[in-house]
Design an enzyme around this catalytic site. Structure first.
Site, PDB file in Angstrom:
ATOM      1  N   CYS A 332       0.817  -1.212   0.000  1.00  0.00           N
ATOM      2  CA  CYS A 332       0.000   0.000   0.000  1.00  0.00           C
ATOM      3  C   CYS A 332       0.852   1.264   0.000  1.00  0.00           C
ATOM      4  O   CYS A 332       0.370   2.337  -0.338  1.00  0.00           O
ATOM      5  CB  CYS A 332      -0.926   0.018   1.218  1.00  0.00           C
ATOM      6  N   HIS A 425      21.861 -19.204   4.479  1.00  0.00           N
ATOM      7  CA  HIS A 425      22.037 -17.765   4.632  1.00  0.00           C
ATOM      8  C   HIS A 425      23.147 -17.259   3.712  1.00  0.00           C
ATOM      9  O   HIS A 425      24.302 -17.118   4.120  1.00  0.00           O
ATOM     10  CB  HIS A 425      22.357 -17.410   6.086  1.00  0.00           C
ATOM     11  N   GLU A 427      23.748 -14.370   2.717  1.00  0.00           N
ATOM     12  CA  GLU A 427      24.244 -13.031   3.065  1.00  0.00           C
ATOM     13  C   GLU A 427      25.501 -13.072   3.917  1.00  0.00           C
ATOM     14  O   GLU A 427      26.285 -12.120   3.928  1.00  0.00           O
ATOM     15  CB  GLU A 427      23.162 -12.219   3.785  1.00  0.00           C
TER      16      GLU A 427
END
Length: 474
Positions: A332, A425, A427
C-alpha cells in the site's frame, strides 16, 4: 596512488601483530580502520591475514561456527574475505573463565591468582594461539594478525589488556609488533601521552576528522606525539567505508608496514586493490540511479543490508532500504524494485512459500529471496519430500536439496522474473568485491538488468554465496 614499495623478499618466519586501539571516544572507527589495514596488506599479495577483537559490546553478528560476536568481526570477514570463529572475539569473561579453569586444575600450583601475571599471560597466550588459526579456505596459517582493542584508552575494562600488550610487544620483539592509535583530531597529543604513560608508544597515529588535514596540522601532531610526519595518517569522513583502504594506501601506510615490520611485499600489480578501487568508485555520490529494496520482517539483520549493499555496488546503483513488519504495508505504501522476505518461524522459508499465499492485488512485480530463522537446521517443520511432485506440478521447482534428499534447500518459481527461496544464509558470505549470488540476482531481476551488463561475474567462484549448511542465524 603511491608506487608499490619493494621490500625484503622471502618467507616471514615470525607472526606479525598489528594492534589497533583508540582514544577520546568509543565508536571512533577502529573496526573499519583495522579491516582496511588488513585489506591493503592482503592486496599486496600478502594473502593470509587474520583478525582478533577484544570487546565488551553487544553481540549482534553470527559467525560460521554459530558464535554470536561483535559487529566488527563481520567487517573483518567482509573486507578480508575470511572466515573467523567465536574464539576470534576475545572477551574479559572468556579470559577470566580460562584462568579459573586452570586454577581449578591446579595449573598454578596453589599460587594466588592475580591480574598480573595470570590474567595478562592468559590474554597473550590466547592471542598467540588464535592468530595462527587458518582463516582462509586453503588452510594456510596466517602471517599477520590485526588485533582491535575495543573501547578507549583509559577505560578500566581495558586496563588488563593494555598491560598484556605492553608486555606482549617485548615478548614478540619490536620487528613483529606495530601499534596503531586512532584518535579524534582535537586531542591527539593528550591521548598519545596517555598511551605512552601506559607503556605503549604508537607507531601510527590515525586521526579521525571531518575533512583532510593540512600538512601544518600533521607536523604539529607529529611534534607533540613524538612521531614522524609520515606516521600521522588522516582518516577523514568519506562517502563510503569502502574508500578507507584506498585512503590509507594513498598516504603510504603499506610502505610504512613494509619497512617497520620487514614485510615481503612484491612489486607486481595489486589486482585486489584495483578491483577494490573500481568497486569503491561505483559507490560514489555521482550515482544517480537508485534501487529500492523492501525488507519485510521484524528482525532485519546487518548482514542482509550489507549483502544488498554489495550487490547494489556491483550494478552501480545507490541502495535505498524500506523496512516494514508486514507485506501489506509495503504494497500500500508504494512500489519497490524488489522484496526480501524472511521467515521467522521454525518452518523455514520453503514451508512459508508453500503454505502461504501472497495477495496479488496492486502488485505488478515482486521478487523474493528468502532465508529463514533457525539454528543449524534444528527446526521441527520442513517441506515433506513426498509432496515434492505435487508442488512442482503447480510451478514450484525444488532445485536444491540436502545430501540425504530429505530437506528442500532451494526453490524457484516458474514463469517469474526472479523468485528464489533458500534455507541457508547467503548473506553471511557476501563480500564487497564478491557479492552474494542470490542477492545479486535479486537486484538484477528487480531492474531487469541483463546479466552480461553487470560489472561483477555471477559465476559460483565469484559469488561469495554460502553452501546450504554453512551458516546459521540466532
Amino acid at each position: 596512488m603511491n608506487p608499490v614499495f619493494s621490500c625484503v623478499q622471502g618467507v616471514i618466519g615470525s607472526m606479525k601483530y598489528i594492534l589497533v586501539m583508540g582514544g577520546v571516544i568509543s565508536g571512533i572507527g577502529k573496526g573499519i580502520i583495522a579491516s582496511s589495514v588488513g585489506t591493503i596488506l592482503k592486496s599486496c599479495t600478502f594473502q593470509h591475514i587474520s583478525a582478533i577483537k577484544k570487546d565488551t559490546q553487544m553481540f549482534v553478528f553470527v559467525l560460521d561456527d554459530g558464535g554470536e560476536v561483535d559487529l566488527d568481526l563481520g567487517n573483518y570477514e567482509s573486507f578480508l574475505d575470511i572466515r573467523l570463529t567465536k574464539d576470534n572475539n576475545l572477551t574479559t569473561g572468556k579470559i577470566y573463565q580460562s584462568v579459573i579453569n586452570k586454577e581449578r586444575r591446579g595449573d598454578y600450583l596453589g599460587k594466588t591468582v592475580q591480574v598480573v601475571p595470570h590474567i595478562t599471560d592468559a590474554i597473550q597466550d590466547w592471542v598467540m594461539h588464535q592468530a595462527r588459526v587458518p582463516v582462509d579456505d586453503d588452510g594456510v596459517e596466517p602471517q599477520v594478525c590485526v588485533i582491535e582493542l575495543g573501547g578507549t584508552v583509559g577505560d578500566i575494562e581495558s586496563m588488563p589488556f593494555i598491560e598484556a600488550f605492553r608486555q606482549f610487544q617485548f615478548k614478540v620483539k619490536r620487528e613483529n609488533f606495530c601499534n596503531i592509535h586512532v584518535s579524534l583530531v582535537p586531542q591527539p597529543s593528550a591521548t598519545g601521552e596517555e598511551l605512552r604513560g601506559l607503556g605503549l608508544s604508537p607507531d601510527l597515529i590515525m586521526c579521525r576528522c571531518s575533512t583532510p588535514l593540512d600538512n601544518s596540522v600533521k607536523e604539529k601532531i607529529s611534534m607533540f606525539c613524538h612521531v614522524e610526519p609520515e606516521q600521522v595518517i588522516c582518516v577523514h569522513d568519506v562517502s563510503s567505508i569502502y574508500r578507507v583502504p584506498l585512503l590509507l594506501e594513498d598516504q603510504g601506510v603499506v610502505g610504512y608496514f613494509c619497512r617497520r615490520l620487514n614485510l615481503p611485499i612484491e612489486t607486481r600489480p595489486r589486482k585486489m586493490l584495483a578491483k577494490w578501487k573500481e568497486m569503491s568508485d561505483s559507490g560514489s555520490d555521482r550515482l544517480l540511479e537508485q534501487c529500492s529494496i523492501a525488507l519485510v520482517g521484524k528482525y532485519t539483520k546487518f548482514s542482509v543490508i550489507k549483502a544488498l549493499e554489495h550487490s547494489a555496488l556491483a550494478i552501480s546503483h545507490k541502495l535505498e532500504v524500506k523496512v516494514s513488519e508486514t507485506l501489506n504495508t509495503l504494497v500500500c505504501g508504494g512500489r519497490s524494485d524488489a522484496i526480501w522476505l524472511p521467515s521467522h518461524h521454525p518452518g523455514g522459508c520453503c514451508t512459508l512459500l508453500v503454505v502461504e499465499e501472497i495477495p496479488p492485488d496492486n502488485v505488478k512485480r515482486y521478487i523474493y529471496v528468502m532465508s529463514y530463522y533457525y539454528k543449524y537446521h534444528a527446526h521441527r517443520h520442513s517441506v515433506n519430500p513426498e509432496l515434492k511432485q505435487h508442488f512442482e506440478e503447480k510451478g514450484f521447482r525444488f532445485v536444491g536439496q540436502d545430501v540425504e534428499g530429505e530437506r528442500m534447500e532451494v526453490i524457484e518459481l516458474d514463469d517469474h522474473l526472479y523468485f528464489v527461496g533458500v534455507q541457508y544464509h547467503p548473506e553471511f558470505t557476501s563480500r564487497p568485491i564478491k557479492p552474494s549470488q542470490p542477492y545479486l540476482g535479486l537486484l538484477l531481476g528487480g531492474f531487469q538488468v541483463i546479466f552480461r551488463k553487470a560489472r561483477f561475474s555471477v559465476d559460483s567462484d565469484q559469488s561469495g554465496s554460502s553452501s546450504p549448511d554453512s551458516r546459521a542465524s540466532n
